[in-house]
Scaffold this motif. Structure first.
Motif, PDB file in Angstrom:
ATOM      1  N   SER A 124       0.827  -1.201   0.000  1.00 36.98           N
ATOM      2  CA  SER A 124       0.000   0.000   0.000  1.00 36.98           C
ATOM      3  C   SER A 124       0.867   1.260   0.000  1.00 36.98           C
ATOM      4  O   SER A 124       2.041   1.220   0.389  1.00 36.98           O
ATOM      5  N   ARG A 125       0.267   2.361  -0.404  1.00 37.25           N
ATOM      6  CA  ARG A 125       0.984   3.645  -0.376  1.00 37.25           C
ATOM      7  C   ARG A 125       1.486   3.996   1.022  1.00 37.25           C
ATOM      8  O   ARG A 125       2.627   4.431   1.168  1.00 37.25           O
ATOM      9  N   PRO A 126       0.667   3.833   2.074  1.00 33.51           N
ATOM     10  CA  PRO A 126       1.174   4.148   3.416  1.00 33.51           C
ATOM     11  C   PRO A 126       2.389   3.294   3.803  1.00 33.51           C
ATOM     12  O   PRO A 126       3.327   3.795   4.437  1.00 33.51           O
ATOM     13  N   THR A 127       2.389   2.038   3.406  1.00 32.65           N
ATOM     14  CA  THR A 127       3.530   1.171   3.715  1.00 32.65           C
ATOM     15  C   THR A 127       4.766   1.631   2.949  1.00 32.65           C
ATOM     16  O   THR A 127       5.865   1.703   3.504  1.00 32.65           O
ATOM     17  N   VAL A 128       4.584   1.952   1.684  1.00 29.75           N
ATOM     18  CA  VAL A 128       5.701   2.466   0.875  1.00 29.75           C
ATOM     19  C   VAL A 128       6.205   3.767   1.483  1.00 29.75           C
ATOM     20  O   VAL A 128       7.423   3.975   1.609  1.00 29.75           O
TER      21      VAL A 128
END
Length: 108
Positions: free
Chosen positions: A54-58
């Motif tokens: 996900s974007r938050p993880t990235v």
């Protein structure tokens, strides 16, 4: 016979390299670095298209790489663009390899 000062000097270089090792210590962050090697810069969305997370993880991984001193961030409009900043890290890695080769194991 190895130089008795090798241990001290090597530890000093390793201490300087420690933030880079920590930053690169995760396979996802290694993927991000590999992705950015031949890119001018990329934003989180562009990076997330290549990383199966996900974007938050990235974003979390990008933050760690930035804290480790491996990324520079530039704001363009509302987007943050990330690019590699590895000159210092490469220099320290080279210094470690050259030191070990030349001073610790000169005849091998």
């Amino acid at each position: 016979m190895t130089n008795p000062n090798c241990n001290e000097k090597a530890i000093d270089i390793f201490l300087k390299l420690s933030p880079y090792f920590q930053g690169l210590g995760d396979p996802v962050r290694q993927q991000i670095v590999a992705l950015l090697i031949d890119k001018e810069s990329m934003n989180v969305t562009q990076i997330a298209e290549h990383i199966p997370m996900s974007r938050p993880t990235v974003s979390h991984h990008l933050k760690i790489l930035k804290q480790a001193g491996l990324l520079q961030v530039q704001k363009k409009g509302t987007e943050m663009y990330y690019r590699l900043e590895i000159t210092e890290a490469i220099g320290l890695f080279k210094q470690l390899v050259m030191f070990v080769e030349e001073e610790c194991y000169p005849n091998e």
